[in-house]
Every structure is written in structure tokens, then in C-alpha cells.
Design an enzyme around this catalytic site. Structure first.
Site, short mmCIF file in Angstrom:
data_model
loop_
_atom_site.label_atom_id
_atom_site.label_comp_id
_atom_site.label_asym_id
_atom_site.label_seq_id
_atom_site.Cartn_x
_atom_site.Cartn_y
_atom_site.Cartn_z
N ASN A 297 3.76 10.08 -16.13
CA ASN A 297 2.45 10.42 -16.71
C ASN A 297 1.48 10.92 -15.63
O ASN A 297 0.66 11.81 -15.88
CB ASN A 297 1.87 9.22 -17.47
CG ASN A 297 2.40 9.16 -18.90
OD1 ASN A 297 3.20 10.00 -19.30
ND2 ASN A 297 1.98 8.17 -19.66
N ARG B 10 6.01 11.58 -27.06
CA ARG B 10 4.71 12.24 -27.18
C ARG B 10 4.24 12.11 -28.61
O ARG B 10 5.04 12.27 -29.53
CB ARG B 10 4.84 13.76 -26.89
CG ARG B 10 5.31 14.10 -25.51
CD ARG B 10 5.91 15.51 -25.50
NE ARG B 10 7.09 15.60 -26.35
CZ ARG B 10 7.67 16.73 -26.74
NH1 ARG B 10 7.15 17.89 -26.40
NH2 ARG B 10 8.75 16.71 -27.51
N ALA C 118 -4.64 25.45 -19.21
CA ALA C 118 -5.99 25.06 -18.81
C ALA C 118 -6.87 24.92 -20.05
O ALA C 118 -6.60 25.54 -21.08
CB ALA C 118 -6.57 26.10 -17.86
N LEU D 155 0.86 23.55 -18.12
CA LEU D 155 -0.05 24.33 -17.28
C LEU D 155 -1.05 25.07 -18.17
O LEU D 155 -1.42 26.21 -17.87
CB LEU D 155 0.73 25.33 -16.41
CG LEU D 155 1.42 24.77 -15.17
CD1 LEU D 155 2.09 25.88 -14.37
CD2 LEU D 155 0.44 24.02 -14.26
N THR E 159 3.81 0.21 -21.47
CA THR E 159 3.52 0.73 -20.12
C THR E 159 2.77 -0.34 -19.35
O THR E 159 1.66 -0.72 -19.75
CB THR E 159 2.68 2.02 -20.23
OG1 THR E 159 3.42 2.95 -21.02
CG2 THR E 159 2.41 2.61 -18.86
N LYS F 101 7.74 5.35 -15.50
CA LYS F 101 6.82 5.67 -16.59
C LYS F 101 5.46 6.15 -16.07
O LYS F 101 4.98 7.22 -16.46
CB LYS F 101 6.65 4.44 -17.49
CG LYS F 101 5.61 4.58 -18.56
CD LYS F 101 5.94 5.72 -19.50
CE LYS F 101 4.77 6.11 -20.33
NZ LYS F 101 4.91 5.80 -21.72
N CYS G 155 -2.87 7.51 -23.47
CA CYS G 155 -1.88 7.28 -22.40
C CYS G 155 -2.29 7.85 -21.05
O CYS G 155 -2.55 7.10 -20.12
CB CYS G 155 -0.53 7.84 -22.82
SG CYS G 155 0.06 7.12 -24.36
N ASP H 232 3.71 -7.36 -36.34
CA ASP H 232 2.40 -6.99 -35.78
C ASP H 232 1.36 -7.99 -36.29
O ASP H 232 1.49 -8.49 -37.41
CB ASP H 232 2.02 -5.56 -36.21
CG ASP H 232 0.93 -4.96 -35.33
OD1 ASP H 232 1.25 -4.08 -34.52
OD2 ASP H 232 -0.25 -5.40 -35.44
N GLY I 110 -6.56 13.95 -22.78
CA GLY I 110 -7.15 12.73 -23.34
C GLY I 110 -6.04 11.91 -23.96
O GLY I 110 -4.88 12.03 -23.58
C1 UGA Z 1 1.92 11.43 -23.00
C2 UGA Z 1 3.19 11.93 -22.31
O1 UGA Z 1 3.30 13.34 -22.45
C3 UGA Z 1 4.43 11.26 -22.90
O2 UGA Z 1 5.59 11.67 -22.20
C4 UGA Z 1 4.26 9.74 -22.77
O3 UGA Z 1 5.36 9.05 -23.33
C5 UGA Z 1 2.99 9.32 -23.51
O4 UGA Z 1 1.87 10.00 -22.93
C6 UGA Z 1 2.85 7.84 -23.35
O5 UGA Z 1 2.60 7.38 -22.23
O6 UGA Z 1 3.08 7.11 -24.32
P1 UGA Z 1 0.73 12.04 -25.32
O7 UGA Z 1 -0.37 11.08 -24.92
O8 UGA Z 1 1.25 12.01 -26.71
O9 UGA Z 1 2.00 11.85 -24.36
O10 UGA Z 1 0.12 13.48 -25.08
P2 UGA Z 1 0.49 14.79 -24.22
O11 UGA Z 1 1.30 15.71 -25.01
O12 UGA Z 1 0.99 14.38 -22.88
O13 UGA Z 1 -0.96 15.40 -24.05
C7 UGA Z 1 -1.98 14.67 -23.34
C8 UGA Z 1 -3.23 15.47 -23.24
O14 UGA Z 1 -3.04 16.54 -22.32
C9 UGA Z 1 -3.71 16.12 -24.55
O15 UGA Z 1 -5.11 15.91 -24.65
C10 UGA Z 1 -3.39 17.58 -24.37
O16 UGA Z 1 -4.25 18.41 -25.08
C11 UGA Z 1 -3.56 17.75 -22.86
N1 UGA Z 1 -2.80 18.88 -22.28
C12 UGA Z 1 -1.45 18.92 -22.36
C13 UGA Z 1 -3.50 19.90 -21.64
O17 UGA Z 1 -4.74 19.88 -21.53
N2 UGA Z 1 -2.79 20.93 -21.08
C14 UGA Z 1 -1.44 20.99 -21.15
O18 UGA Z 1 -0.86 21.97 -20.61
C15 UGA Z 1 -0.76 19.97 -21.79
#
Ligand code: UGA
Length: 437
Positions: free
Chosen positions: A207, A146, A251, A249, A118, A203, A259, A30, A256
Site C-alpha cells: 500500500n 481493491r 494524477a 500513475l 492490516t 501488506k 486503506c 459481526d 483516499g
Molecule cells: C487499496 C489497494 O489498492 C489494495 O491492493 C488493498 O488491498 C486495499 O487498499 C486495502 O488495503 O484493503 P482501495 O482502497 O480499494 O485498495 O483503493 P485503490 O484502488 O488503491 O485506490 C485508492 C485511491 O487512490 C482512490 O482514491 C483512487 O482514486 C486513488 N488513485 C488510484 C489515484 O488517485 N490515482 C491512481 O492512479 C490510482
């Protein structure tokens, strides 16, 4: 096998340590000297459950450097640098391009370069041509981890996706990557083989689908708010249909992180370039619904408290999701800033993200109005409202009866619909959820 991992952020550092856990000899590379120093001393530069242990446990097979020439000792090179959002919404390819340019002089014939970042569809084809004169082969192997589950997702993924080049190097490239992932494949993990474009699209499509699920349920929350329906019960009921499924699902104040938001914008920008922008018009709407939800907390607070100037509001949560200290595009932090800009005195707290969040608050010139700490219980003293903005388990375990005696006004705004509404109401609080009351 000898492996290099270029880019040691969330993705690269966890990938490097996980590859060492699989028995490979790994060098993480890095440009950030501080990150390399931290990783070299066995300390994770970010909060990720289980990652510190993996670093320490595999220290014999794992090292980190800023010197790209160390890649010469490896035969498999993973590209795991970031592709942040450019000002026009497209993915900024600067770090990928720099990584490839710096790596090429150290490649040997027969080496495998594996893209994990990505990227906009079409990138792998371009990079493959760039790498070819060295005698190395490029393939694309997107990552689906995640944050908060990064180690588990890397070592036990739902599936492995291989984007293979056309031509006679494809078979040997596949064999080499099979050897890298032998332990994972032996557990029966599905391995899906496809061309470059499909692998790149898998990918961003995944997302985009996840973002769509979240904005769909948040749109239902908006309808629930004007009809008196309860969006959590609605999600439970539709989620029982296996074709829909209950996960993603929930709400609330929306998605945020580093990703989902930037990936849907990057995908829209790429589709526009390809002349098929209208195919992804719906993603613009997904983005709009998502950003609109961040304003809902301010609306509810104003509805309950009137003018916010001079009100004292505790915000529990700053990270974009629990079990993370990541504040990139965090809905929680946006809410803190908008409450402060509306004149409220904000007492914000997060178990892990208080240090990076305090820096951002400072940079936004809001430190006079926002205090930041990890003491969420203390933050509630004398407040006019408690806002829950990240669903940390610790917040869900707080005893509302204990809170009733420390706040000045019993109002709780549950931005993540994660609290036991009945328990808070029983303790005398006015409970306001997102799409449910
Ligand atoms: C996301 C994807 O879930 C991964 O599969 C992917 O590999 C990753 O991006 C990436 O592209 O590297 P991540 O950013 O760690 O992973 O977070 P998530 O768990 O997807 O959550 C994203 C946002 O959605 C969070 O702010 C979470 O609070 C929100 N969220 C999630 C909701 O508001 N409602 C839900 O039901 C689920």
C-alpha cells in the site's frame, strides 16, 4: 471445510461469501446487528459489484450471526475486523484484540486462526502467543483486495501470502490453508511462504508503494502546472517503461479511502516505535503531497471564477473511487466541504454514495449550502462550474454539448483527468485538468 469469518465489513463479508463460493460452509460473525441482518437477507450493506449475487448464490452454505459461540463449529477462523486510524496516526487495534479475546474460548486444539486485517508489524507474534494455550495455531494471510473489484480480487488474487509461525505447527497450518484455497491454488496462483513479520510488512509495503506512485505523479502534476507540461502524456511516456508501468500513475486529487491514507500513517507510527522512523520519513511527504492536491480544485475554481461566495458549483462524485459507495477519507467529499466553506452553493451528486455523503454533510453542518443526490445531470443546471471529483464511467460518457446548454457558465474542472478534454473544449467549455490543460 467449516470456516468462520470474524468481522463482516468490506473485507470480511466478501471473504466469507467467496469462501462459500469455493464450496466451504461459512459463518460470518459481526457485532453489528444491522449488518448481520442485511447480509442474512442476501442484501449487501455496501455497494460492491458482484457481491449481492455471490450472497444469494451461496446462501445454502453461508450464514451470519452476532453470536461468537457459533465459531465453535468451525476449524478455520479468519480475523477480518477493521484497524482504523487512531488520533496519533497509529492503527487502532481495539477490534482485533476484542475479536481474539472473544474467539479464544471457542477454539479447539488443531484449529487454525488466520489473520487478514492490516496490522502493525509484530502483532501476529503477540496474538500467536495468546492463541497457543487453546491448542490452535495462528498464521498471517494479508488481503490485497481493491474495493470495486473485491470479489474478483478474492477469488483470483495476484498472489497468496502465508505468514507462518516458527516451530512444528507450521506445516499443518500451511496444509490447512492450502485446503481452504485449493481451488485458487489449482489455477496456478503464486503462494509465497514467509515469517510473520514479513507477511505483515508485505501488506503495508504494497500500500505504501501504491501511495508513493500516486503522489509521485501528483508531484509531476504540480511541476506540469507551472511549466505548461501535460502530466497525462508524461505518465503515458514513462509508463511504457516496464520497470515503471502505467498503472497507478493517474494524477488528480489524490488517494483516499479506508486503506491507503491510514496504512501509510500507521506504518510511519510503527516505524517510529521501532526506532527506525527515519526510514519512512518519505511517506510523510507522500501524505503531504496527497492532501495538498485536494486544495488544487479550490485554487483552480478561484482562479477562474474569482470570489467563490455565491457561486453555484456542481460536484460530480462523492465516493473515494468509482464503483464504490465508500466515502471514508474521500478527496471528493473534502472538496465539496471546502467549496462550501468558501461560500459556494454546492450541488453534489454521486451514483452510489449520495446517502452516506448526505449524512456527513449534515454532520458537518453544511446541509444549508450543499445539496446531495444521485442526479448528476440535473446537478449541472445553472451552475458556474462542473467539478469532476470521482471518475465514474457515467461522468466520462456525458455529452458535453448537452451540458453546454444547461450550465450558466461553461467551466469544467476535471479533478481526475478522466474527461475527453478536446470534446469539452469543442463544446465551448473552459477545461481545467490537474497537471494538464
Ligand atoms: C487499496 C489497494 O489498492 C489494495 O491492493 C488493498 O488491498 C486495499 O487498499 C486495502 O488495503 O484493503 P482501495 O482502497 O480499494 O485498495 O483503493 P485503490 O484502488 O488503491 O485506490 C485508492 C485511491 O487512490 C482512490 O482514491 C483512487 O482514486 C486513488 N488513485 C488510484 C489515484 O488517485 N490515482 C491512481 O492512479 C490510482
Amino acid at each position: 471445510m467449516k470456516i468462520s469469518v470474524i468481522g463482516c465489513g468490506y473485507l470480511g463479508a466478501v471473504h466469507a461469501a467467496s469462501m462459500a463460493e469455493l464450496g466451504h460452509e461459512v459463518i460470518g460473525i459481526d457485532v453489528d446487528q444491522a449488518k448481520v441482518a442485511s447480509l442474512s437477507s442476501g442484501v449487501a450493506p455496501f455497494h460492491e459489484p458482484g457481491f449481492d449475487d455471490l450472497l444469494v448464490k451461496n446462501s445454502q452454505r453461508l450464514s451470519f450471526t452476532t453470536d461468537m459461540s457459533h465459531a465453535v463449529n468451525a476449524s478455520v477462523h479468519f480475523i477480518a475486523v477493521g484497524t482504523p486510524q487512531s488520533s496519533d496516526g497509529s492503527a487502532d487495534m481495539t477490534y482485533v484484540n476484542q475479536a481474539i479475546d472473544a474467539l479464544i474460548p471457542h477454539l479447539s486444539p488443531g484449529d487454525l486462526v488466520v489473520g487478514k486485517s492490516t496490522v502493525p508489524v509484530g502483532t501476529a507474534q503477540r496474538l500467536s502467543a495468546q492463541v497457543a494455550p487453546s491448542g490452535a495455531t495462528l498464521m498471517w494471510n494479508p488481503e490485497f483486495l481493491r474495493e470495486g473489484f473485491a470479489v474478483e480480487d478474492t477469488l483470483s488474487p495476484d498472489r497468496l501470502v502465508y505468514g507462518l509461525p516458527e516451530g512444528d505447527t507450521a506445516d499443518s497450518a500451511q496444509e490447512i490453508l492450502d485446503e481452504v484455497y485449493a481451488t485458487i491454488l489449482a489455477t496456478g496462483t503464486p503462494r509465497l511462504i514467509m515469517n510473520f513479520a514479513t507477511a505483515e510488512l508485505v501488506k503495508v509495503a504494497a500500500n505504501s508503494f501504491l501511495a508513493t506512485k500516486i503522489s509521485f505523479i501528483n508531484a509531476m502534476a504540480e511541476i506540469s502546472e507551472v511549466t505548461g507540461a501535460n502530466v497525462t502524456q508524461l505518465a503515458d511516456a514513462i509508463g511504457h517503461d516496464n520497470r515503471i508501468g502505467r498503472r497507478f500513475l493517474n494524477a488528480g486529487i489524490g488517494f483516499g479511502g479506508g486503506c491507503l491514507p491510514k496504512d501509510i500513517r500507521g506504518f510511519v507510527a510503527r516505524a517510529d516505535e521501532l526506532g527506525v522512523g527515519s526510514s519512512l520519513d518519505f511517506l510523510k511527504n507522500i501524505d503531504e503531497i496527497n492532501l495538498r492536491r485536494r486544495g488544487r480544485v479550490l485554487d483552480v475554481a478561484t482562479d477562474e471564477l474569482g470570489e467563490l461566495a455565491g457561486k453555484r458549483i456542481a460536484v460530480w462524485g462523492l465516493a473515494f473511487k468509482p464503483d464504490s459507495d465508500d466515502i471514508r477519507d474521500s478527496p471528493a467529499l473534502d472538496i465539496v466541504e471546502s467549496l462550501a466553506r468558501a461560500g459556494a452553493q454546492v450541488v453534489a451528486a454521486d451514483p452510489q454514495a449520495s446517502i452516506p455523503a448526505a449524512k456527513r454533510i449534515d454532520a458537518a453542518g453544511l446541509s444549508g449550502q450543499v445539496s446531495v443526490s444521485d442526479d448528476y445531470l440535473g446537478a449541472a443546471a445553472g451552475v458556474d462550474a462542473i467539478v469532476v471529483a470521482t471518475e465514474w464511467k457515467a461522468f466520462q460518457e456525458v455529452d458535453p454539448k448537452a451540458m453546454a446548454s444547461v450550465v450558466a457558465n461553461k467551466l469544467v474542472i476535471d479533478g481526475r483527468n478522466c474527461l475527453d478534454a478536446d470534446a469539452w473544449k469543442a463544446a465551448g467549455f473552459t477545461y481545467r485538468g490537474m497537471g494538464r490543460s
